[in-house]
Design an enzyme around this catalytic site. Structure first.
Site, mmCIF file in Angstrom:
data_model
loop_
_atom_site.group_PDB
_atom_site.id
_atom_site.type_symbol
_atom_site.label_atom_id
_atom_site.label_comp_id
_atom_site.label_asym_id
_atom_site.label_seq_id
_atom_site.Cartn_x
_atom_site.Cartn_y
_atom_site.Cartn_z
ATOM 1 N N ASP A 8 44.981 109.556 -1.919
ATOM 2 C CA ASP A 8 44.895 109.311 -3.363
ATOM 3 C C ASP A 8 43.649 108.476 -3.641
ATOM 4 O O ASP A 8 43.225 107.671 -2.798
ATOM 5 C CB ASP A 8 46.139 108.586 -3.877
ATOM 6 C CG ASP A 8 46.148 108.513 -5.408
ATOM 7 O OD1 ASP A 8 45.960 109.560 -6.047
ATOM 8 O OD2 ASP A 8 46.343 107.414 -5.949
ATOM 9 N N GLU A 10 41.429 106.292 -6.963
ATOM 10 C CA GLU A 10 41.302 105.819 -8.335
ATOM 11 C C GLU A 10 39.813 105.808 -8.663
ATOM 12 O O GLU A 10 38.974 105.593 -7.771
ATOM 13 C CB GLU A 10 41.911 104.431 -8.515
ATOM 14 C CG GLU A 10 43.397 104.340 -8.203
ATOM 15 C CD GLU A 10 44.285 105.188 -9.093
ATOM 16 O OE1 GLU A 10 43.822 105.571 -10.200
ATOM 17 O OE2 GLU A 10 45.429 105.467 -8.705
ATOM 18 N N HIS A 58 44.887 102.277 -14.178
ATOM 19 C CA HIS A 58 45.011 101.726 -12.823
ATOM 20 C C HIS A 58 44.922 100.204 -12.746
ATOM 21 O O HIS A 58 45.240 99.620 -11.707
ATOM 22 C CB HIS A 58 43.995 102.363 -11.867
ATOM 23 C CG HIS A 58 42.573 102.351 -12.349
ATOM 24 N ND1 HIS A 58 41.888 101.212 -12.685
ATOM 25 C CD2 HIS A 58 41.700 103.380 -12.539
ATOM 26 C CE1 HIS A 58 40.656 101.515 -13.043
ATOM 27 N NE2 HIS A 58 40.515 102.827 -12.988
ATOM 28 N N HIS A 151 48.708 102.571 -11.839
ATOM 29 C CA HIS A 151 48.453 103.605 -10.843
ATOM 30 C C HIS A 151 47.444 103.069 -9.831
ATOM 31 O O HIS A 151 46.241 103.101 -10.086
ATOM 32 C CB HIS A 151 47.888 104.866 -11.489
ATOM 33 C CG HIS A 151 48.847 105.564 -12.386
ATOM 34 N ND1 HIS A 151 48.780 106.919 -12.630
ATOM 35 C CD2 HIS A 151 49.890 105.109 -13.100
ATOM 36 C CE1 HIS A 151 49.748 107.260 -13.469
ATOM 37 N NE2 HIS A 151 50.431 106.171 -13.764
ATOM 38 N N ASP A 156 50.686 104.695 -4.913
ATOM 39 C CA ASP A 156 50.863 106.113 -5.205
ATOM 40 C C ASP A 156 51.009 106.931 -3.927
ATOM 41 O O ASP A 156 51.784 107.888 -3.871
ATOM 42 C CB ASP A 156 49.696 106.639 -6.038
ATOM 43 C CG ASP A 156 49.748 106.157 -7.488
ATOM 44 O OD1 ASP A 156 50.696 105.424 -7.831
ATOM 45 O OD2 ASP A 156 48.850 106.520 -8.263
#
Length: 237
Positions: A8, A10, A58, A151, A156
């Protein structure tokens, strides 16, 4: 054992074409779809501002990234961790696109799309017409979301590790899966050990059950079954 990498990221915004960059990347190693405890995690100084809308999602500010490594500093370690194995991500084209943009700045090749495993696509195929966001899938599978106030890539990934197992059919009983010490130490989702138990029914319980059924059902068809082998009894009419 099959190795996969759950990933994942960001970012500063949604569009690589507008110069948006990765600010956090997390990878979790899976073996046979389960976390091993090995992971890669880094915050990255993008060298640019973060869109306010992205920061609201985030919760990562530009100021908090000052002094963090730039992507070039982590690229080799990230690629070494990714290896040549399949990469599992939620809305994987987004993460692949941002990684490819970062690699291109370093004259490195893009990630092969043959490695991509997109859990959004899996969820939409398995549950057509239903929401496929990570939050929605966690609620569907009764996965704890209490820590997900923003997030961030590390949390995540931990949630997606659990979602991925459920999308593949869930943990099967009787496999004897036990969480490794490294998985527990890393705070990653751990498989649950399950065992099968043989229940023995006594003659008294069988007689009580037969008496109960006789009050409501006349000549039930299952009375003609020989339960020792599942075949009709020899004296069945």
């Amino acid at each position: 054992m099959m190795r996969e990498i759950l990933l994942d990221t960001e970012t500063t915004g949604l569009e690589t074409a507008l110069g948006h960059r990765i600010i956090e990347v997390c990878c979790i190693e899976l073996r046979n779809h389960m976390p091993t405890g090995r992971h890669f995690h880094a915050f990255v100084d993008p060298g640019r501002d973060i869109d306010p809308d992205a920061e609201r999602v985030h919760g990562i500010s530009r100021a908090s990234l000052i002094g963090k490594p730039v992507f070039a500093d982590i690229a080799d370690a990230l690629l070494a961790f990714l290896g040549d194995d399949p990469i599992v991500a939620h809305n994987a084209p987004f993460d692949f696109g941002f990684l490819d943009a970062e690699f291109a700045r370093l004259s490195l090749p893009p990630l092969s799309r043959a490695r991509m495993v997109d859990t959004v696509a899996i969820a939409r195929k398995k549950y057509p017409g239903l929401p496929a966001s990570l939050d929605a899938l966690c609620r569907r599978f009764d996965i704890d979301l209490s820590q997900r106030t923003t997030h961030n890539a590390l949390l995540d990934c931990r949630l997606l590790a659990q979602v991925y197992v459920e999308l593949l059919g869930g943990r099967q009983p009787g496999l004897g899966l036990v969480a490794s010490r490294s998985s527990r130490a890393a705070g990653l989702a751990a498989p649950v050990a399950r065992t099968q138990r043989l229940v023995v029914v006594t003659e008294a319980e069988l007689e009580a059950h037969a008496a109960f059924l006789a009050r409501y059902v006349k000549d039930p068809f299952w009375s003609s079954i020989d339960h020792s082998n599942g075949e009709p009894a020899a004296n069945a009419g």
